[in-house]
Design a protein around this motif. Structure first.
Motif, short mmCIF file in Angstrom:
data_model
loop_
_atom_site.label_atom_id
_atom_site.label_comp_id
_atom_site.label_asym_id
_atom_site.label_seq_id
_atom_site.Cartn_x
_atom_site.Cartn_y
_atom_site.Cartn_z
N TYR A 128 22.01 11.20 13.09
CA TYR A 128 20.88 12.08 13.38
C TYR A 128 20.67 12.33 14.87
CZ TYR A 128 19.08 11.51 8.54
OH TYR A 128 18.90 11.52 7.18
N ALA A 129 20.97 11.35 15.70
CA ALA A 129 20.58 11.42 17.12
C ALA A 129 21.18 12.64 17.81
CB ALA A 129 21.03 10.15 17.83
N GLY A 130 20.30 13.44 18.41
CA GLY A 130 20.73 14.60 19.17
C GLY A 130 21.19 15.79 18.35
N LYS A 131 21.06 15.71 17.02
CA LYS A 131 21.60 16.77 16.15
C LYS A 131 20.61 17.91 15.89
CE LYS A 131 25.58 14.75 15.35
NZ LYS A 131 25.62 13.56 14.54
N ILE A 132 19.31 17.66 16.07
CA ILE A 132 18.32 18.70 15.79
C ILE A 132 17.34 18.81 16.96
CG2 ILE A 132 18.48 18.68 13.28
CD1 ILE A 132 16.16 16.72 13.17
N GLU A 133 16.71 19.98 17.05
CA GLU A 133 15.86 20.28 18.21
C GLU A 133 14.41 19.86 18.03
OE1 GLU A 133 19.34 22.97 18.02
OE2 GLU A 133 17.75 22.55 16.58
N GLY A 134 14.03 19.48 16.81
CA GLY A 134 12.62 19.17 16.58
C GLY A 134 12.43 18.06 15.57
N ALA A 135 11.24 17.48 15.57
CA ALA A 135 10.93 16.42 14.62
C ALA A 135 9.42 16.37 14.40
CB ALA A 135 11.42 15.07 15.12
N LEU A 136 9.06 16.06 13.16
CA LEU A 136 7.66 15.84 12.80
C LEU A 136 7.49 14.37 12.43
CD1 LEU A 136 4.74 16.64 11.85
CD2 LEU A 136 5.76 17.17 9.62
N ASP A 137 6.52 13.71 13.05
CA ASP A 137 6.05 12.40 12.58
C ASP A 137 4.78 12.72 11.79
OD1 ASP A 137 5.34 9.81 12.14
OD2 ASP A 137 5.48 9.17 14.22
N GLU A 138 4.93 12.82 10.47
CA GLU A 138 3.93 13.52 9.65
C GLU A 138 2.54 12.89 9.70
OE1 GLU A 138 3.17 14.93 5.05
OE2 GLU A 138 5.09 14.07 5.59
N LYS A 139 2.45 11.57 9.52
CA LYS A 139 1.15 10.90 9.61
C LYS A 139 1.32 9.63 10.44
CE LYS A 139 -1.62 12.74 5.84
NZ LYS A 139 -0.79 13.55 4.96
N ALA A 140 1.47 9.83 11.73
CA ALA A 140 1.65 8.70 12.64
C ALA A 140 0.42 7.82 12.69
CB ALA A 140 1.98 9.22 14.05
N MET A 141 -0.76 8.45 12.50
CA MET A 141 -2.03 7.70 12.51
C MET A 141 -2.94 8.27 11.43
SD MET A 141 -2.90 7.02 16.56
CE MET A 141 -3.77 8.56 16.84
N GLY A 142 -3.84 7.44 10.95
CA GLY A 142 -4.91 7.93 10.09
C GLY A 142 -4.75 7.65 8.61
N ALA A 143 -3.56 7.23 8.15
CA ALA A 143 -3.35 6.91 6.74
C ALA A 143 -2.99 5.43 6.61
CB ALA A 143 -2.24 7.77 6.15
N SER A 144 -3.16 4.88 5.40
CA SER A 144 -2.86 3.46 5.20
C SER A 144 -1.39 3.17 5.48
CB SER A 144 -3.21 3.05 3.77
OG SER A 144 -2.45 3.84 2.85
N TYR A 145 -0.53 4.17 5.24
CA TYR A 145 0.91 3.98 5.46
C TYR A 145 1.35 4.46 6.84
CZ TYR A 145 0.72 8.84 3.88
OH TYR A 145 0.38 10.16 3.73
N SER A 146 0.40 4.84 7.70
CA SER A 146 0.74 5.25 9.06
C SER A 146 1.25 4.05 9.86
CB SER A 146 -0.48 5.82 9.77
OG SER A 146 -0.92 7.01 9.16
N GLU A 147 2.19 4.31 10.74
CA GLU A 147 2.75 3.21 11.54
C GLU A 147 1.68 2.54 12.40
OE1 GLU A 147 7.06 2.31 13.50
OE2 GLU A 147 6.18 4.26 13.92
N GLU A 148 0.75 3.34 12.91
CA GLU A 148 -0.33 2.74 13.70
C GLU A 148 -1.17 1.79 12.85
OE1 GLU A 148 -4.56 3.30 15.68
OE2 GLU A 148 -3.89 3.66 13.63
N SER A 149 -1.30 2.06 11.55
CA SER A 149 -2.10 1.21 10.66
C SER A 149 -1.43 -0.14 10.42
CB SER A 149 -2.34 1.90 9.32
OG SER A 149 -3.02 3.11 9.48
N PHE A 150 -0.13 -0.11 10.07
CA PHE A 150 0.50 -1.36 9.64
C PHE A 150 1.33 -2.04 10.72
CE2 PHE A 150 3.73 1.83 8.33
CZ PHE A 150 4.86 1.28 8.90
N SER A 151 1.64 -1.29 11.81
CA SER A 151 2.54 -1.86 12.81
C SER A 151 1.95 -1.81 14.22
CB SER A 151 3.87 -1.10 12.77
OG SER A 151 4.86 -1.73 13.54
N GLY A 152 0.86 -1.08 14.40
CA GLY A 152 0.19 -1.06 15.69
C GLY A 152 0.50 0.19 16.52
N TRP A 153 -0.37 0.46 17.47
CA TRP A 153 -0.28 1.68 18.28
C TRP A 153 0.98 1.70 19.12
CZ3 TRP A 153 -0.13 3.14 23.45
CH2 TRP A 153 -0.51 4.45 23.75
N LYS A 154 1.38 0.54 19.67
CA LYS A 154 2.54 0.54 20.57
C LYS A 154 3.84 0.82 19.82
CE LYS A 154 0.37 -2.07 24.24
NZ LYS A 154 0.23 -3.36 24.95
N ASN A 155 3.98 0.29 18.60
CA ASN A 155 5.17 0.64 17.81
C ASN A 155 5.16 2.12 17.44
OD1 ASN A 155 6.66 -1.76 17.69
ND2 ASN A 155 5.33 -2.59 16.09
#
Length: 443
Positions: free
Chosen positions: A269-296
């Motif tokens: 994947y690396a460098g193969k596409i020009e864009g990316a969406l992190d769909e729910k980085a924050m705000g949902a129970s399964y968001s990375e900020e929820s279960f892994s923290g803001w810095k991750n």
């Protein structure tokens, strides 16, 4: 998570001048290999995820709301029509209102509605069902060791996108076939579309499957399985590029930054596409900020900036309450630490609304500081712009009070006038998990 839109099944004159100009521009775009596209380099950058309401795309009021965004993901599909309008007319009408908006259209390579009569995708269902699967068994649907269909999203079946299936008469497997089909159905007829949005750009499959047709379920955690899967997704992208070199590609990505996995880090994947969406980085129970923290979560955002190709069109997606202005500022201030776009989705809504906030109208100008990947002071992160600054206090940092150099003030807002009251700021207290946007005071 999947953001597959709802498509129909069988079961179920103010812009005239601008439009003429847009159609003329459209003709020029069709003739030019790469019409001029505007990549916004001032802040804030705001995106809309609006795949959920294609029935409203021909509505002039809705078009005006959509055209406020800098970046917009639409869900136009094969056989779409509304009020006699074509997908191209919709795109031209939105671009007539905002010539600088970047438009992406939804596609998905790894799953499909399990509905043979679906107006938007029945042709794909027929193709997948009629070809030959791995080991000369079955078809192109992904199945488990018992031959049962797999599903990771309601109403859909997963597809065997790997090289283990038999190619069709043209030598294409599903990723190549779908790319050609999508060019013919979606992108060829609308040369003004800027981006192919590729949903579910997972770093590993969502289920264990008998990819090889040998009666054995292969674990989604097996590294060879993961590589084969990512390779197939990348083959879809390569085939899209071959069919339409002008299109940029954006993936809806996942990962686990605590484990250093995903978020376009892997070589397929690396460098193969020009864009990316992190769909729910924050705000949902399964968001990375929820279960892994803001810095991750910030590591994931950084990874998307670092592992996309230029112009690095990264959308930082969050979900929050319609009037949760504290969370809105936290999300926007976080997004402003890198060069991405913020997409703020209202809790529980299915990508239909075009919500707008006072902060989105600010003109912060160009960034004075580069992306912020380390704290500024007391665990706070800060980035300065020509006309203001953003400060974010990450989750887990506790309330913090910091002094601000002279020349900054709150802006005068309508939605949250208590916070955005226009007063000069010399010091500010930020609760845990909050942010603020300050503007330069008039000299």
């Amino acid at each position: 998570s999947s953001m597959i839109p709802t498509h129909p099944t069988r079961r179920l004159l103010p812009f005239a001048v601008a439009l003429v100009a847009a159609f003329a521009a459209g003709r020029a775009a069709a003739e030019s290999p790469d019409p001029v596209r505007h990549y916004k380099d001032t802040f804030p950058k705001i995106a809309g995820l609006n795949i959920g309401s294609p029935q409203n795309y021909a509505d002039p009021t809705y078009q005006s709301a959509l055209a406020k965004y800098d970046f917009l993901i639409l869900g136009l599909y094969r056989n779409w029509t509304r009020g006699g309008e074509s997908p191209r007319q919709v795109v031209l009408e939105i671009k007539a209102r905002n010539p600088n908006v970047l438009l992406a259209n939804y596609t998905c390579v790894m799953e499909l509605y399990a509905e043979p009569d679906n107006l938007s995708s029945g042709d794909i269902y027929k193709k997948v069902s009629s070809e030959v699967g791995p080991n000369a068994k079955g078809d192109w649907w992904a199945r488990d060791a018992n031959g049962k269909h797999l599903s990771s999203y309601p109403r859909t079946w997963s597809i065997n996108i790997t090289r283990f299936v038999r190619p069709d008469a043209n030598g294409d497997r599903y990723p190549e076939w779908l790319a050609k089909r999508n060019q013919e159905s979606l992108f060829g007829p609308v040369p003004e579309m800027d981006i192919c949005f590729s949903d579910n750009t997972f770093y590993k499959p969502r289920a264990n499957a008998d990819w090889e047709g040998n009666g054995v379920n292969e674990s989604r955690n097996d590294e060879t399985v993961r590589r084969n899967y990512r390779q197939a997704v990348a083959e879809y992208w390569a085939a899209i590029k071959k069919a339409n070199p002008r299109l940029l590609i954006m993936g809806n990505v996942d990962g686990n930054s605590a484990a250093g996995a995903g978020y376009l880090r892997e070589p397929e994947y690396a460098g193969k596409i020009e864009g990316a969406l992190d769909e729910k980085a924050m705000g949902a129970s399964y968001s990375e900020e929820s279960f892994s923290g803001w810095k991750n979560m910030l590591l994931s955002y950084e990874s998307l900036i670092d592992h996309t190709a230029p112009p690095h069109l990264v959308v930082f997606g969050v979900a929050g309450g319609a009037t949760d202005y504290v969370f809105l500022r936290y999300a926007l201030a976080t997004a402003l630490m890198e060069d991405g776009y913020l997409a703020y989705t209202i809790d529980g809504e299915t990508y239909t609304k075009a919500s707008w906030y006072d902060e989105f109208d600010l003109k912060l100008g160009h960034a004075v500081d580069g992306p912020q990947r380390a704290p500024w002071k007391d665990g706070l992160y800060r980035r300065r712009f020509e006309n203001g600054m953003a400060i974010v206090n990450p989750k887990g940092n506790g309330a913090r009070t910091v002094s601000i150099e002279p020349g900054y003030s709150r802006f005068k807002g309508v939605q949250d006038p208590v916070t955005n009251d226009g007063t000069p700021v010399t010091a500010i207290t930020l609760p845990d998990r909050s942010g603020i946007i300050l503007i330069r005071s008039a000299p």
